[in-house]
Design a protein around this motif. Sequence first.
Motif, mmCIF file in Angstrom:
data_model
loop_
_atom_site.group_PDB
_atom_site.id
_atom_site.type_symbol
_atom_site.label_atom_id
_atom_site.label_comp_id
_atom_site.label_asym_id
_atom_site.label_seq_id
_atom_site.Cartn_x
_atom_site.Cartn_y
_atom_site.Cartn_z
ATOM 1 N N ALA A 213 0.830 -1.200 0.000
ATOM 2 C CA ALA A 213 0.000 0.000 0.000
ATOM 3 C C ALA A 213 0.867 1.253 0.000
ATOM 4 C CB ALA A 213 -0.917 -0.006 1.225
ATOM 5 N N LEU A 214 2.035 1.160 0.619
ATOM 6 C CA LEU A 214 2.946 2.292 0.664
ATOM 7 C C LEU A 214 3.823 2.380 -0.576
ATOM 8 C CD1 LEU A 214 4.099 1.988 4.393
ATOM 9 C CD2 LEU A 214 2.553 3.700 3.420
ATOM 10 N N GLY A 215 3.637 1.454 -1.488
ATOM 11 C CA GLY A 215 4.423 1.481 -2.719
ATOM 12 C C GLY A 215 5.796 0.865 -2.591
ATOM 13 N N GLN A 216 6.090 0.199 -1.474
ATOM 14 C CA GLN A 216 7.381 -0.461 -1.292
ATOM 15 C C GLN A 216 7.299 -1.883 -1.830
ATOM 16 O OE1 GLN A 216 7.868 -0.096 2.901
ATOM 17 N NE2 GLN A 216 8.256 2.104 2.856
ATOM 18 N N THR A 217 8.426 -2.423 -2.247
ATOM 19 C CA THR A 217 8.414 -3.729 -2.886
ATOM 20 C C THR A 217 9.373 -4.728 -2.252
ATOM 21 O OG1 THR A 217 10.075 -2.982 -4.499
ATOM 22 C CG2 THR A 217 7.759 -2.756 -5.123
ATOM 23 N N GLU A 218 10.124 -4.334 -1.249
ATOM 24 C CA GLU A 218 11.109 -5.244 -0.665
ATOM 25 C C GLU A 218 10.933 -5.388 0.839
ATOM 26 O OE1 GLU A 218 15.058 -5.345 -3.395
ATOM 27 O OE2 GLU A 218 14.937 -3.678 -1.998
ATOM 28 N N LEU A 219 11.167 -6.599 1.325
ATOM 29 C CA LEU A 219 11.156 -6.880 2.756
ATOM 30 C C LEU A 219 12.434 -7.643 3.104
ATOM 31 C CD1 LEU A 219 7.513 -8.212 3.337
ATOM 32 C CD2 LEU A 219 8.429 -6.019 4.108
ATOM 33 N N ASN A 220 13.014 -7.317 4.242
ATOM 34 C CA ASN A 220 14.146 -8.090 4.738
ATOM 35 C C ASN A 220 13.616 -9.307 5.486
ATOM 36 O OD1 ASN A 220 16.173 -6.343 3.787
ATOM 37 N ND2 ASN A 220 15.894 -4.992 5.543
ATOM 38 N N ILE A 221 14.163 -10.466 5.184
ATOM 39 C CA ILE A 221 13.724 -11.726 5.781
ATOM 40 C C ILE A 221 14.918 -12.409 6.437
ATOM 41 C CG2 ILE A 221 12.691 -13.986 5.327
ATOM 42 C CD1 ILE A 221 10.752 -11.738 4.911
ATOM 43 N N THR A 222 14.697 -12.990 7.604
ATOM 44 C CA THR A 222 15.766 -13.658 8.348
ATOM 45 C C THR A 222 15.475 -15.142 8.501
ATOM 46 O OG1 THR A 222 16.246 -11.649 9.614
ATOM 47 C CG2 THR A 222 17.050 -13.734 10.516
ATOM 48 N N LEU A 223 16.469 -15.952 8.200
ATOM 49 C CA LEU A 223 16.403 -17.386 8.458
ATOM 50 C C LEU A 223 17.326 -17.669 9.634
ATOM 51 C CD1 LEU A 223 15.372 -20.169 7.271
ATOM 52 C CD2 LEU A 223 17.597 -20.314 6.150
ATOM 53 N N LYS A 224 16.748 -18.117 10.758
ATOM 54 C CA LYS A 224 17.556 -18.386 11.939
ATOM 55 C C LYS A 224 18.078 -19.812 11.900
ATOM 56 C CE LYS A 224 16.169 -15.084 15.451
ATOM 57 N NZ LYS A 224 15.657 -14.906 16.830
ATOM 58 N N THR A 225 19.382 -19.973 12.096
ATOM 59 C CA THR A 225 19.978 -21.300 12.158
ATOM 60 C C THR A 225 20.739 -21.435 13.471
ATOM 61 O OG1 THR A 225 22.198 -20.891 11.250
ATOM 62 C CG2 THR A 225 20.375 -20.999 9.673
ATOM 63 N N LYS A 226 21.186 -22.629 13.771
ATOM 64 C CA LYS A 226 21.908 -22.878 15.010
ATOM 65 C C LYS A 226 23.239 -22.144 15.049
ATOM 66 C CE LYS A 226 19.891 -27.471 15.734
ATOM 67 N NZ LYS A 226 20.163 -28.925 15.819
ATOM 68 N N ARG B 196 25.818 -17.878 3.879
ATOM 69 C CA ARG B 196 26.283 -17.855 5.269
ATOM 70 C C ARG B 196 27.755 -17.434 5.317
ATOM 71 N NH1 ARG B 196 25.519 -21.690 8.872
ATOM 72 N NH2 ARG B 196 23.516 -22.384 8.078
ATOM 73 N N GLY B 197 28.061 -16.560 6.265
ATOM 74 C CA GLY B 197 29.412 -16.046 6.425
ATOM 75 C C GLY B 197 29.706 -14.826 5.568
ATOM 76 N N ILE B 198 28.730 -14.421 4.727
ATOM 77 C CA ILE B 198 28.947 -13.319 3.800
ATOM 78 C C ILE B 198 28.034 -12.148 4.138
ATOM 79 C CG2 ILE B 198 28.964 -12.642 1.366
ATOM 80 C CD1 ILE B 198 31.015 -14.834 2.182
ATOM 81 N N SER B 199 28.558 -10.941 4.061
ATOM 82 C CA SER B 199 27.784 -9.713 4.217
ATOM 83 C C SER B 199 26.908 -9.775 5.472
ATOM 84 C CB SER B 199 26.956 -9.462 2.953
ATOM 85 O OG SER B 199 26.377 -8.176 2.964
ATOM 86 N N GLN B 200 25.586 -9.590 5.324
ATOM 87 C CA GLN B 200 24.704 -9.551 6.487
ATOM 88 C C GLN B 200 24.491 -10.932 7.123
ATOM 89 O OE1 GLN B 200 23.607 -6.555 7.800
ATOM 90 N NE2 GLN B 200 25.071 -5.844 6.255
ATOM 91 N N SER B 201 24.959 -11.985 6.445
ATOM 92 C CA SER B 201 24.870 -13.340 7.005
ATOM 93 C C SER B 201 26.193 -13.770 7.642
ATOM 94 C CB SER B 201 24.483 -14.351 5.914
ATOM 95 O OG SER B 201 23.236 -14.055 5.357
ATOM 96 N N LYS B 202 27.021 -12.796 7.947
ATOM 97 C CA LYS B 202 28.349 -13.092 8.487
ATOM 98 C C LYS B 202 28.283 -13.902 9.769
ATOM 99 C CE LYS B 202 32.776 -10.852 9.455
ATOM 100 N NZ LYS B 202 33.514 -9.548 9.497
ATOM 101 N N SER B 203 27.271 -13.659 10.596
ATOM 102 C CA SER B 203 27.181 -14.348 11.888
ATOM 103 C C SER B 203 26.959 -15.845 11.730
ATOM 104 C CB SER B 203 26.043 -13.761 12.731
ATOM 105 O OG SER B 203 24.778 -14.084 12.179
ATOM 106 N N ALA B 204 26.497 -16.270 10.553
ATOM 107 C CA ALA B 204 26.232 -17.687 10.317
ATOM 108 C C ALA B 204 27.443 -18.410 9.721
ATOM 109 C CB ALA B 204 25.029 -17.851 9.387
#
Length: 312
Positions: free
Chosen positions: A18-31, A94-102
């Motif tokens: 409704a706000l005209g945005q098209t992207e959402l950040n999604i997180t996959l949690k792993t151990k 995993r291990g790259i950019s924003q997934s560095k913690s994985a």
Amino acid sequence: MKMHIFAFLLGVLATTLALGQTELNITLKTKTGNIEGTLMYPSAPIPVPVALIIAGSGPTDRNGNNPMMTNNSLKMLATDLASIGIASLRYDKRGISQSKSAGLQEAELKFEIYINDAVEWINLLKDDKSFNQLVVIGHSEGSLIGMIASQNSKVDKFISIAGAGQTADNLIREQLKAQPPMVMEQSAPILNELVKGNTVEYVPPFLNSLFRTSVQPYLISWFKYDPQKEVAKLEKPVLIIQGTTDIQVNVEDANRLHAAKPDSKLALIDGMNHIFKNADANPLTNMMTYRQPDLPLNGELVKVIGEFILTK
């Protein structure tokens, strides 16, 4: 492996659109940490088809970039898909950019971990009622990861882009043929042992970047998968795409995959290179496109993919 599924995703989506945005950040949690992705929606009424985009080898992020070069190939692919009514999810490995913690220690990384990550993303997308069709798109090494993950009954269709048509050890052997004979002479015994599942204690220093001890477990786990055997297991529509000016994977690889899965659709795109951009076959000028983030994708690519996904 646990998934982090936003229970309020549909409500957020309705507000977002409704706000005209098209992207959402999604997180996959792993151990071992979070894997971060971007869900891009088209400006179209839901439900819509969704494509899970799996990146190729190396430290590749969700946009198709790595620390050495920026080309935005996967981000552009997602944008082009949205323009024809197809949603997509792309993610930082995993291990790259924003997934560095994985990230894992190199010696702990196995090919199956990447497969499991793709399966968990598939499970997340399949549970979302925003989508009426789930397609997996695997690029380069991501092709093999994707075709194995797509043996999951939740996947409706599979697309390989620039996927190798032979085992990774044979691919490495072919690439090493371009090096001085001494390189192959000393590499062959190491490759032979790794294919058998055996690690090698001594690696000549000049081959350490390729066969260092810490990367050998990953190579062993990777070498055991034959793309021709894996694609043949898929009991669903398959599209194999290959650019004719790809200097990393060639047309013969696509032909091998197509021969292994005769009912697949084969699309050879003239003038498209490994990162989906127009280029000639000259290695120097071809590689220049890997550092041109504003260079658009080959226009035929999204047409071929769209026809495959949107045709019932």
